[in-house]
Design a protein around this motif. Structure first.
Motif, PDB file in Angstrom:
ATOM      1  N   ALA A 130       0.833  -1.199   0.000  1.00 48.83           N
ATOM      2  CA  ALA A 130       0.000   0.000   0.000  1.00 48.83           C
ATOM      3  C   ALA A 130       0.871   1.254   0.000  1.00 48.83           C
ATOM      4  N   GLU A 147      -6.046   3.803  -2.211  1.00 47.10           N
ATOM      5  CA  GLU A 147      -5.593   2.458  -2.633  1.00 47.10           C
ATOM      6  C   GLU A 147      -6.634   1.718  -3.456  1.00 47.10           C
ATOM      7  N   ASP A 150      -5.610   2.134  -6.781  1.00 44.17           N
ATOM      8  CA  ASP A 150      -4.365   1.404  -7.029  1.00 44.17           C
ATOM      9  C   ASP A 150      -4.648  -0.071  -7.274  1.00 44.17           C
ATOM     10  N   THR A 178      -9.789  -2.006   2.115  1.00 42.42           N
ATOM     11  CA  THR A 178      -9.349  -1.641   0.761  1.00 42.42           C
ATOM     12  C   THR A 178     -10.114  -2.404  -0.301  1.00 42.42           C
TER      13      THR A 178
END
Length: 317
Positions: A130, A147, A150, A178
């Motif tokens: 992360a 994140e 991401d 997440t």
């Protein structure tokens, strides 16, 4: 005349004193907000585990195995950060992929226990670091919110690598939050087939509110509001905005929610809140008696992994 002067001075004092008090309160609040922001989200300030030096740090068991057998992968994020991941490919042909998201202050290597299980089931394993963790760039911790984009980008890279990829997103604690946040992200690759979260929090606000009371004995208002404002300015997101619950309302992906019944760090009650918020018609939940935070797979590994396996068998070939 003298009486009028005294009355004027009295009025000035009456105005100045409250103004000074308000200024002091505002300064104290700004200090508290900044302190909590840095304490929670600044790796340099909070003393988090943000890196791994193989010449200094010793890994054991599955963590050492994962570190030894995986290879480095890199990705540039939408906002220009260089993000790192460990990748463990299968030796034989497989179109199954597991993206494993670690917890707050951790590193991908420590997910070796989970990587080993997925690898043994025939999955290629990708374990991203992360933001602001291990080798990934980033000044502040995102608690899963930035994140989410991401992880969506990592899924895109796997789909580009293998157009037939079938991807499961798996995460524990912050990693659990997440993957829940990622599940509701618009434009998420259709190669992502399902999501498994273990002890993730409902929102950053909810999690920090509990920790603020537990660690400092402070109320959410106005301290957490101040810290959230600082985070918005410094890190680009607010605590209430970073909500797994709101993201789950937008997902149709099959979801498995797991939580230890003795978890007080991310309260067990968050399991039902997240589960009920999830819009997916294909959702399941697993409560593990006696398990504290992040301990479900250790407390009852047979129940844990048999449930995970049965869930995956429904959605990934």
């Amino acid at each position: 005349m003298e009486k009028a002067k005294k009355t004027g001075r009295g009025r000035k004092i009456a105005l100045i004193v409250p103004a000074c008090v308000l200024a002091l309160l505002a300064g104290a609040l700004a200090f508290a907000g900044n302190y909590l922001f840095h304490f929670a989200l600044d790796p340099e300030f909070g003393g988090m585990v943000s890196g791994y030096d193989p010449e200094v740090d010793t890994l054991e068991g599955d963590a050492a195995w994962f570190a030894e057998h995986s290879e480095d992968r890199w990705l540039e994020s939408h906002d220009g950060l260089k993000l790192h991941a460990l990748y463990l490919p299968q030796e034989g042909e497989s179109h199954k992929y597991a993206v494993i998201c670690h917890g707050y202050g951790s590193i991908p290597q420590y997910g070796g226990r989970f990587a080993a299980w997925f690898y043994d089931q025939g999955y290629h394993v990708l374990a991203p670091a992360a933001r602001a963790h291990e080798l990934s760039e980033g000044r502040y911790v995102g608690m899963g919110w930035p994140e989410r984009r991401d992880i969506a980008a990592w899924a895109d890279t796997l789909a580009e690598q293998d157009p037939e990829a079938e991807i499961v997103l798996f995460g524990v604690s912050m990693g659990g939050a997440t993957v829940m946040m990622t599940a509701g992200e618009a434009g998420l690759s259709p190669n992502v087939k399902c999501v498994i979260e273990d002890c993730g929090y409902t929102s950053v606000w909810d999690e920090f509110a509990g920790q603020l009371q537990e660690m400092f004995g402070l109320p959410t208002f106005p301290v957490l509001d101040a810290a959230s404002l600082v985070t918005q300015i410094r890190a680009g997101y607010s605590f209430k905005e970073a909500s797994a619950v709101e993201q789950l309302k937008k997902t149709s992906l099959p979801m498995l929610f797991i939580h230890g019944e003795d978890d007080t760090f991310v309260p067990y009650a968050m399991l039902d809140v997240a589960y009920e918020a999830c819009a997916s018609p294909d959702k399941e939940k697993l409560s593990v008696p006696g398990a504290g935070h992040g301990e479900a797979s250790w407390q009852d590994p047979e129940l844990y992994w048999s449930t995970v396996e049965a869930f995956l068998d429904k959605y990934i070939n």
